[in-house]
Design a protein around this motif. Structure first.
Motif, PDB file in Angstrom:
ATOM      1  N   LYS A 168       0.813  -1.223   0.000  1.00 47.74           N
ATOM      2  CA  LYS A 168       0.000   0.000   0.000  1.00 47.74           C
ATOM      3  C   LYS A 168       0.844   1.269   0.000  1.00 47.74           C
ATOM      4  O   LYS A 168       0.321   2.362  -0.178  1.00 47.74           O
ATOM      5  N   TYR A 169       2.162   1.126   0.168  1.00 48.93           N
ATOM      6  CA  TYR A 169       3.068   2.270   0.118  1.00 48.93           C
ATOM      7  C   TYR A 169       3.924   2.295  -1.147  1.00 48.93           C
ATOM      8  O   TYR A 169       4.661   3.243  -1.360  1.00 48.93           O
ATOM      9  N   GLU A 229       1.141  -0.873  -4.766  1.00 47.88           N
ATOM     10  CA  GLU A 229      -0.299  -0.568  -4.748  1.00 47.88           C
ATOM     11  C   GLU A 229      -0.527   0.688  -3.924  1.00 47.88           C
ATOM     12  O   GLU A 229      -1.437   0.748  -3.102  1.00 47.88           O
ATOM     13  N   THR A 230       0.289   1.703  -4.136  1.00 46.60           N
ATOM     14  CA  THR A 230       0.299   2.870  -3.257  1.00 46.60           C
ATOM     15  C   THR A 230      -1.064   3.529  -3.086  1.00 46.60           C
ATOM     16  O   THR A 230      -1.851   3.620  -4.026  1.00 46.60           O
ATOM     17  N   GLU A 231      -1.297   3.936  -1.855  1.00 49.84           N
ATOM     18  CA  GLU A 231      -2.490   4.697  -1.495  1.00 49.84           C
ATOM     19  C   GLU A 231      -2.098   6.126  -1.133  1.00 49.84           C
ATOM     20  O   GLU A 231      -2.939   6.925  -0.733  1.00 49.84           O
TER      21      GLU A 231
END
Length: 144
Positions: free
Chosen positions: A119-120, A123-125
């Motif tokens: 997620k960082y 598949e960054t948010e």
């Protein structure tokens, strides 16, 4: 998500970061048209502790450019569009933070695997709205 898919996403994230670092090392602007930039600094922590030796990348889809910088031992970073040009494109940027490092083929085991959740990076948010002038973006990451 399959292991093969996850590996591909991590490899893709590394490719983006390595490509942006190659651009950083290519020297000055060389007369190229540069997007409007804002100066970007900040600190990255992981579970409340400074995250050293990570690469922070700001990707502007609008400007079609990636700007990056590395964290020091205190987790502090400064973003550079090119080797001697500090800043990230003004506007919304997708932010990726990567700890993985490609290995040296002549040194077995020299590669460093990614330690941060997808997620960082892959598949960054994370996003940042860069404004003209000075910007500070601190990222307080968690390992889960």
């Amino acid at each position: 998500m399959s292991v093969v898919c996850r590996c591909f996403q991590i490899q893709y994230a590394l490719l983006i970061v390595v490509s942006s670092l190659a651009v950083i090392g290519c020297g000055g602007s060389g007369g190229r048209d540069l997007p409007k930039l804002g100066q970007v600094t900040g600190t990255v922590t992981l579970d409340g502790q400074p995250l050293a030796d990570a690469v922070v990348s700001f990707q502007s889809k609008e400007a079609g450019r990636v700007a990056s910088g590395g964290t020091d031992t205190d987790g502090n970073y400064t973003i550079y569009l090119l080797n001697d040009i500090e800043g990230a494109p003004v506007g919304t940027n997708q932010v990726m933070i990567v700890t993985a490092k490609p290995g040296d083929d002549s040194i077995p085991g020299s590669a460093k695997p990614e330690t941060l959740p997808a997620k960082y990076n892959a598949e960054t948010e994370l996003t940042a709205d860069v404004q003209p002038g000075d910007n500070e973006f601190n990222f307080d990451l968690t390992s889960n």
